[in-house]
Design a protein around this motif. Structure first.
Motif, short mmCIF file in Angstrom:
data_model
loop_
_atom_site.label_atom_id
_atom_site.label_comp_id
_atom_site.label_asym_id
_atom_site.label_seq_id
_atom_site.Cartn_x
_atom_site.Cartn_y
_atom_site.Cartn_z
N PRO A 12 0.80 -1.20 0.23
CA PRO A 12 -0.17 -0.11 -0.22
C PRO A 12 0.55 1.15 0.01
N VAL A 39 -8.63 5.85 0.20
CA VAL A 39 -8.52 4.39 0.73
C VAL A 39 -8.99 3.32 -0.70
N VAL A 47 -6.25 2.88 -3.29
CA VAL A 47 -5.47 1.95 -2.73
C VAL A 47 -5.91 0.49 -2.91
N ALA A 48 -7.05 0.43 -2.45
CA ALA A 48 -7.96 -0.93 -2.41
C ALA A 48 -7.94 -1.48 -4.02
N THR A 79 -8.24 -2.68 3.29
CA THR A 79 -7.23 -1.48 2.96
C THR A 79 -7.24 -0.57 3.82
N SER A 80 -8.45 -0.13 4.48
CA SER A 80 -8.68 0.85 5.58
C SER A 80 -7.91 0.27 6.68
#
Length: 155
Positions: free
Chosen positions: A45, A57, A60-61, A71-72
């Motif tokens: 990440p 987020v 990134v996910a 991801t969070s």
């Protein structure tokens, strides 16, 4: 003698890709933890955040093909370690933007050298630059085809 499921040659391909990914992940994770105290699950990440710049987020996910919830939680851990920070998103008050801190960027820079060395050790004996470029292109096309197939598959 049973030689396994007699389907198509695609399952052995899937199996080889899966085992290679697992072996590479484990090797990189071990080296990153030993040399930088950074697990691969945080390196990935951080590399995405660095590549995208200030991002959400969700971004990134999407880049990692994992859930937003997972991801969070990863971002929470990276932030708690002081390697990234969240700030209000001026375009969408419902979300925040994530960016690496100076410490996070320095750690990522050092960790990238470790990753590159490990991948060079494991992959360069077999892959030329041309092979690497072709394989990246082929894997990208396979991922795109897989996503299209999943989108077209009835629920």
């Amino acid at each position: 003698m049973n030689k396994g499921i007699g389907t198509s040659p695609l399952y052995p391909l899937f199996s080889e890709l899966t085992r290679l990914e697992t072996e590479l992940w484990d090797a990189l994770d071990g080296s990153l933890r030993k040399e930088h105290g950074l697990p691969m699950s945080r390196f990935e990440p951080m590399a995405v955040i660095d590549r995208l710049g200030a991002c959400r987020v969700f971004d990134v996910a999407s880049a990692l093909a994992i859930t937003v919830g997972g991801t969070s939680k990863l971002i929470d851990r990276i932030e708690k370690a002081g390697h990234c920070r969240r700030r209000n998103n001026p375009l969408d008050r419902r979300s925040s933007l994530i960016e690496l801190t100076a410490d996070g960027r320095m750690l990522l820079e050092r960790a990238r050298k470790t990753v590159e060395a490990e991948l060079t050790l494991r992959l360069n004996p077999v892959l030329s630059q041309e092979n690497t470029d072709e394989l990246v292109d082929l894997l990208s096309r396979l991922r795109n085809a897989s996503r299209l197939a999943a989108a077209e598959k009835p629920a």
